[in-house]
Scaffold this motif. Structure first.
Motif, PDB file in Angstrom:
ATOM      1  N   UNK A  36       3.510 -15.330   5.198  1.00 25.47           N
ATOM      2  CA  UNK A  36       2.667 -14.724   4.231  1.00 25.47           C
ATOM      3  C   UNK A  36       3.160 -14.240   2.946  1.00 25.47           C
ATOM      4  N   UNK A  37       4.326 -13.764   3.077  1.00 20.79           N
ATOM      5  CA  UNK A  37       5.161 -13.136   1.938  1.00 20.79           C
ATOM      6  C   UNK A  37       5.526 -14.125   1.220  1.00 20.79           C
ATOM      7  N   UNK A  38       6.270 -15.381   1.932  1.00 15.97           N
ATOM      8  CA  UNK A  38       6.967 -16.489   1.398  1.00 15.97           C
ATOM      9  C   UNK A  38       6.062 -17.317   0.606  1.00 15.97           C
ATOM     10  N   UNK A  39       4.757 -17.251   1.128  1.00 19.11           N
ATOM     11  CA  UNK A  39       3.854 -18.212   0.260  1.00 19.11           C
ATOM     12  C   UNK A  39       2.902 -17.520  -0.561  1.00 19.11           C
ATOM     13  N   UNK A  40       3.178 -16.473  -0.945  1.00 21.15           N
ATOM     14  CA  UNK A  40       2.807 -15.664  -2.172  1.00 21.15           C
ATOM     15  C   UNK A  40       1.268 -15.025  -1.778  1.00 21.15           C
ATOM     16  N   UNK A  41       1.056 -14.671  -0.486  1.00 19.53           N
ATOM     17  CA  UNK A  41      -0.366 -14.105  -0.109  1.00 19.53           C
ATOM     18  C   UNK A  41      -0.170 -12.628   0.200  1.00 19.53           C
ATOM     19  N   UNK A  47       2.818  -7.501  -7.658  1.00 21.04           N
ATOM     20  CA  UNK A  47       4.067  -8.484  -7.705  1.00 21.04           C
ATOM     21  C   UNK A  47       4.272  -9.077  -6.324  1.00 21.04           C
ATOM     22  N   UNK A  48       4.339 -10.429  -6.398  1.00 16.41           N
ATOM     23  CA  UNK A  48       4.563 -10.985  -4.886  1.00 16.41           C
ATOM     24  C   UNK A  48       6.124 -10.911  -4.828  1.00 16.41           C
ATOM     25  N   UNK A  49       6.295 -10.377  -3.478  1.00 14.58           N
ATOM     26  CA  UNK A  49       7.739 -10.007  -2.945  1.00 14.58           C
ATOM     27  C   UNK A  49       8.358 -10.896  -1.961  1.00 14.58           C
ATOM     28  N   UNK A  50       9.498 -10.953  -1.643  1.00 18.32           N
ATOM     29  CA  UNK A  50       9.984 -11.641  -0.384  1.00 18.32           C
ATOM     30  C   UNK A  50       9.837 -10.523   0.879  1.00 18.32           C
ATOM     31  N   UNK A  51      10.048 -11.124   1.914  1.00 18.97           N
ATOM     32  CA  UNK A  51       9.882 -10.350   3.244  1.00 18.97           C
ATOM     33  C   UNK A  51      10.678  -9.299   3.456  1.00 18.97           C
ATOM     34  N   UNK A  52      11.944  -9.516   2.667  1.00 20.32           N
ATOM     35  CA  UNK A  52      13.075  -8.403   2.964  1.00 20.32           C
ATOM     36  C   UNK A  52      13.109  -7.346   2.110  1.00 20.32           C
ATOM     37  N   UNK A  58       3.007   5.186  -0.700  1.00 18.57           N
ATOM     38  CA  UNK A  58       2.413   5.375  -1.914  1.00 18.57           C
ATOM     39  C   UNK A  58       2.418   4.230  -2.653  1.00 18.57           C
ATOM     40  N   UNK A  59       3.054   3.013  -2.120  1.00 22.17           N
ATOM     41  CA  UNK A  59       2.807   1.849  -2.665  1.00 22.17           C
ATOM     42  C   UNK A  59       1.540   0.874  -2.402  1.00 22.17           C
ATOM     43  N   UNK A  60       0.733   0.259  -2.913  1.00 17.03           N
ATOM     44  CA  UNK A  60      -0.173  -0.424  -2.619  1.00 17.03           C
ATOM     45  C   UNK A  60       0.235  -1.870  -2.158  1.00 17.03           C
ATOM     46  N   UNK A  61      -0.084  -2.454  -1.216  1.00 18.25           N
ATOM     47  CA  UNK A  61       0.201  -3.660  -0.430  1.00 18.25           C
ATOM     48  C   UNK A  61      -1.118  -4.408  -0.399  1.00 18.25           C
ATOM     49  N   UNK A  62      -1.367  -5.503  -1.211  1.00 14.86           N
ATOM     50  CA  UNK A  62      -2.466  -6.242  -1.223  1.00 14.86           C
ATOM     51  C   UNK A  62      -2.299  -7.780  -0.344  1.00 14.86           C
ATOM     52  N   UNK A  63      -3.078  -8.105   0.493  1.00 18.82           N
ATOM     53  CA  UNK A  63      -2.870  -9.179   1.477  1.00 18.82           C
ATOM     54  C   UNK A  63      -4.160  -9.952   1.255  1.00 18.82           C
ATOM     55  N   UNK A  64      -3.927 -11.274   1.166  1.00 21.37           N
ATOM     56  CA  UNK A  64      -4.902 -12.338   0.868  1.00 21.37           C
ATOM     57  C   UNK A  64      -5.024 -13.112   2.195  1.00 21.37           C
ATOM     58  N   UNK A  65      -6.450 -12.891   2.599  1.00 21.80           N
ATOM     59  CA  UNK A  65      -6.894 -13.554   3.896  1.00 21.80           C
ATOM     60  C   UNK A  65      -8.126 -14.099   3.441  1.00 21.80           C
ATOM     61  N   UNK A  66      -8.025 -15.413   3.141  1.00 21.81           N
ATOM     62  CA  UNK A  66      -9.225 -16.064   2.429  1.00 21.81           C
ATOM     63  C   UNK A  66     -10.226 -15.722   3.388  1.00 21.81           C
ATOM     64  N   UNK A  67     -11.565 -15.203   2.738  1.00 14.26           N
ATOM     65  CA  UNK A  67     -11.911 -15.301   1.422  1.00 14.26           C
ATOM     66  C   UNK A  67     -11.480 -14.191   0.731  1.00 14.26           C
TER      67      UNK A  67
END
Length: 154
Positions: A36-41, A47-52, A58-67
């Motif tokens: 999911x990280x590699x594919x930009x989801x 900011x899209x980041x690598x899995x590593x 405090x950071x906000x992680x957004x995960x796109x799981x359609x829809x």
């Protein structure tokens, strides 16, 4: 009997993004989280980041799981999987309500909009097709009866 207390595994100042996504039970396996990280989801603070990449509290992680796109505020940086009861100590769900409304709308629509005849045939459709092709191949219906006496006269 003594009541079992749940303990959080040690949490550091930072954790790998793919490990955190797996440990926080957002993805079922670490490899799915890494893909999911590699594919930009998965994005961190937009900011899209690598899995590593290392994330911090405090950071906000957004995960796109359609829809929809889920958003989580990191409370603890863990790399070991925790029980479901400990999840509120790991992250705070900050997903916008509009996203959940979008999810509900997609659930309601479901297969209602599927046009008849599109997609995989139902069991009833398949049986009707089988009956039609069988009748076309043999040129008669099951109701036709064979008259053995007519055949003997020849």
């Amino acid at each position: 009997m003594a009541e079992k207390t749940l303990r959080m595994p040690k949490s550091g100042e930072q954790a790998r993004l793919d490990k955190w996504l797996w440990a926080a039970r957002i993805f079922k396996t670490r490899s799915i989280a890494a893909d999911a990280c590699k594919n930009g989801r998965v994005t961190v603070n937009g900011v899209s980041l690598k899995p590593s990449h290392n994330i911090k509290a405090g950071e906000v992680v957004s995960v796109r799981k359609p829809p929809i796109t889920y958003s989580f505020k990191v409370l603890a940086c863990i790399e070991q999987r925790v029980g479901a009861k400990l999840i509120p100590q790991v992250y705070e769900n900050v997903t916008d309500r509009k996203q959940y409304e979008l999810l509900e709308m997609s659930r309601i629509s479901g297969f209602v909009d599927r046009a008849r005849g599109t997609g995989r045939p139902t069991k009833k459709d398949r049986r009707q097709m089988d009956d039609f092709t069988e009748a076309a191949m043999f040129g008669f219906d099951d109701d036709d009866e064979w008259d053995d006496e007519d055949d003997m006269d020849m």
